[in-house]
Design an enzyme around this catalytic site. Sequence first.
Site, PDB file in Angstrom:
ATOM      1  N   GLN A  87       0.780  -1.181  -0.014  1.00 38.75           N
ATOM      2  CA  GLN A  87      -0.168   0.020  -0.003  1.00 38.75           C
ATOM      3  C   GLN A  87       0.750   1.313  -0.170  1.00 38.75           C
ATOM      4  OE1 GLN A  87      -2.997   1.150  -0.210  1.00 38.75           O
ATOM      5  NE2 GLN A  87      -2.433   2.751  -0.013  1.00 38.75           N
ATOM      6  N   SER A 102      -7.480  -6.575  -0.689  1.00 37.03           N
ATOM      7  CA  SER A 102      -6.411  -6.061   0.371  1.00 37.03           C
ATOM      8  C   SER A 102      -6.792  -4.539   0.427  1.00 37.03           C
ATOM      9  CB  SER A 102      -5.026  -6.196  -0.299  1.00 37.03           C
ATOM     10  OG  SER A 102      -4.689  -5.459  -1.367  1.00 37.03           O
ATOM     11  N   CYS A 103      -5.855  -4.017   1.382  1.00 32.25           N
ATOM     12  CA  CYS A 103      -6.212  -2.599   1.908  1.00 32.25           C
ATOM     13  C   CYS A 103      -5.567  -1.791   0.773  1.00 32.25           C
ATOM     14  CB  CYS A 103      -5.445  -2.455   3.282  1.00 32.25           C
ATOM     15  SG  CYS A 103      -5.849  -0.728   3.604  1.00 32.25           S
ATOM     16  N   GLY A 104      -6.215  -1.757  -0.510  1.00 31.79           N
ATOM     17  CA  GLY A 104      -5.856  -0.858  -1.559  1.00 31.79           C
ATOM     18  C   GLY A 104      -5.157  -1.475  -2.583  1.00 31.79           C
TER      19      GLY A 104
END
Length: 483
Positions: free
Chosen positions: A2, A326-328
């Site tokens: 990220q 996923s987170c971004g």
Amino acid sequence: MQREYQKPRVGISACLLGERVRHDGGHKRDAWLVDVLGRDVDWVPVCPEVEAGFGTPREPIDLVRGAGDTIRLVAVDTRRDVTEPMLRFIDRRLEELAAERLSGYVLKAGSPSCGLDDVLIHDDGEGKTAETADNVEIKEQNFSADSANSAFRSGLFAGALRSRFPTLPIEDERRLADPGRRRRFVERVFAYHHHISATRSFAIVRVRGNAREKTMDWAAAEEPLEIRLHGRPFATIMRTPGADRELASGFLLSERIVRSVDDIGTIEHCTDRGPEIAAPHEIPASHEIAAPDESPAQNVINVTLVDESRLARALSERRQTTASASCGVCGRETIESLTADMAPIRSPLSVSGADVAMLPQRLRKVQRVFDETGGLHAAGLFAADGRLVDVAEDVGRHNAVDKVIGGRLLRDELPLADRLLCVSGRTSFEIVQKAAVAGVPLVAAVSAPSSLAIDLANACGVTLVGFVRGDSFNIYTYPERIR
């Protein structure tokens, strides 16, 4: 990986951070700069005297006016002229600082090297010029807007810094003692940081006729923004970083997910990695800028709706789009996912610079619909000798590329290892992706590539050429294919 929030990089006189670089071996540590602002910026310390080789401790120095109003840097006791080594240092250090992409600078007030406009100019006897180490007359540097006859002016380094970076927010610690000026400086630094975050620098080969030059160039930043609704992926948009809340809001309005601002509960960057830093206009009046424990994710926006019943309907009706669980997603993840199932292109293609320069002209000659409407993009497929093989037009430049490559696919002619692709307009990462999947080793365009297009071309083994106009163009990756 990220992409996390990158703090502004701010230059600073090293003594203000507590480094013992003063002429007497001391420092001028500023508590607000170190303990408050230092939580939200990355300092780039510079001490001109030490870095120019004057050492610590050292003899004090003054700015001295000599014959012909020349301004010199002279040691107080021995009267040794140290202007030349300081100017040599300045030339070198300013180029290094340009690569740092600073968002601001804080200087030591009153310093013969770093003072902004409060450095006392001493008279050296009766208008005599101090002797230089090389016995060379040095003309006054145009570092300051002050009159040459003024009793005060900028230090040598500060004046050169202003001249080299005229729009950079610059202050000294004495001025920053004023709360209002302090706040305005912080706001300007963060605004400048947001501005430069929209560009990326790259090493290129600039071709002008038969001449080639290795240099640096800037490209508009392109990164994906994942929009989530209540933490669930909804859409991924390619964009230039900045104004992400506004972008997400406008996108959701156009998709009819929201009808007014009243439909939006919260809208914020993903905070899986920690709380978000305050925007410049949100900095409290006390100037106690709260620093996050961890950096926020900058490529993910999470939106909550006031009416949660809209959520299920929005997700069920949404077209399937690229999104990450996923987170971004960031440039690195995007490139890795795009190149995971294909080997880099290793085509032996060799093209003359003259043929590359002619591609846009040859493409333009066959844009029949453009001649009638002026509103279409084109993509042309060329042989290594510059001969046009196929062309397609479309209102979307990506669609034009798909049409050209799709035609070769239907003829079972992939990979296109001996072909060139030329497109009208700019080159985004999608165009490079399409070319790489089809095995095209060279992509040229009449306009600029985005930063992600350059990164992807480098990863895929594609020679990327931009600004092809007349007999000139820029080569961003794999210049060895162009002779």
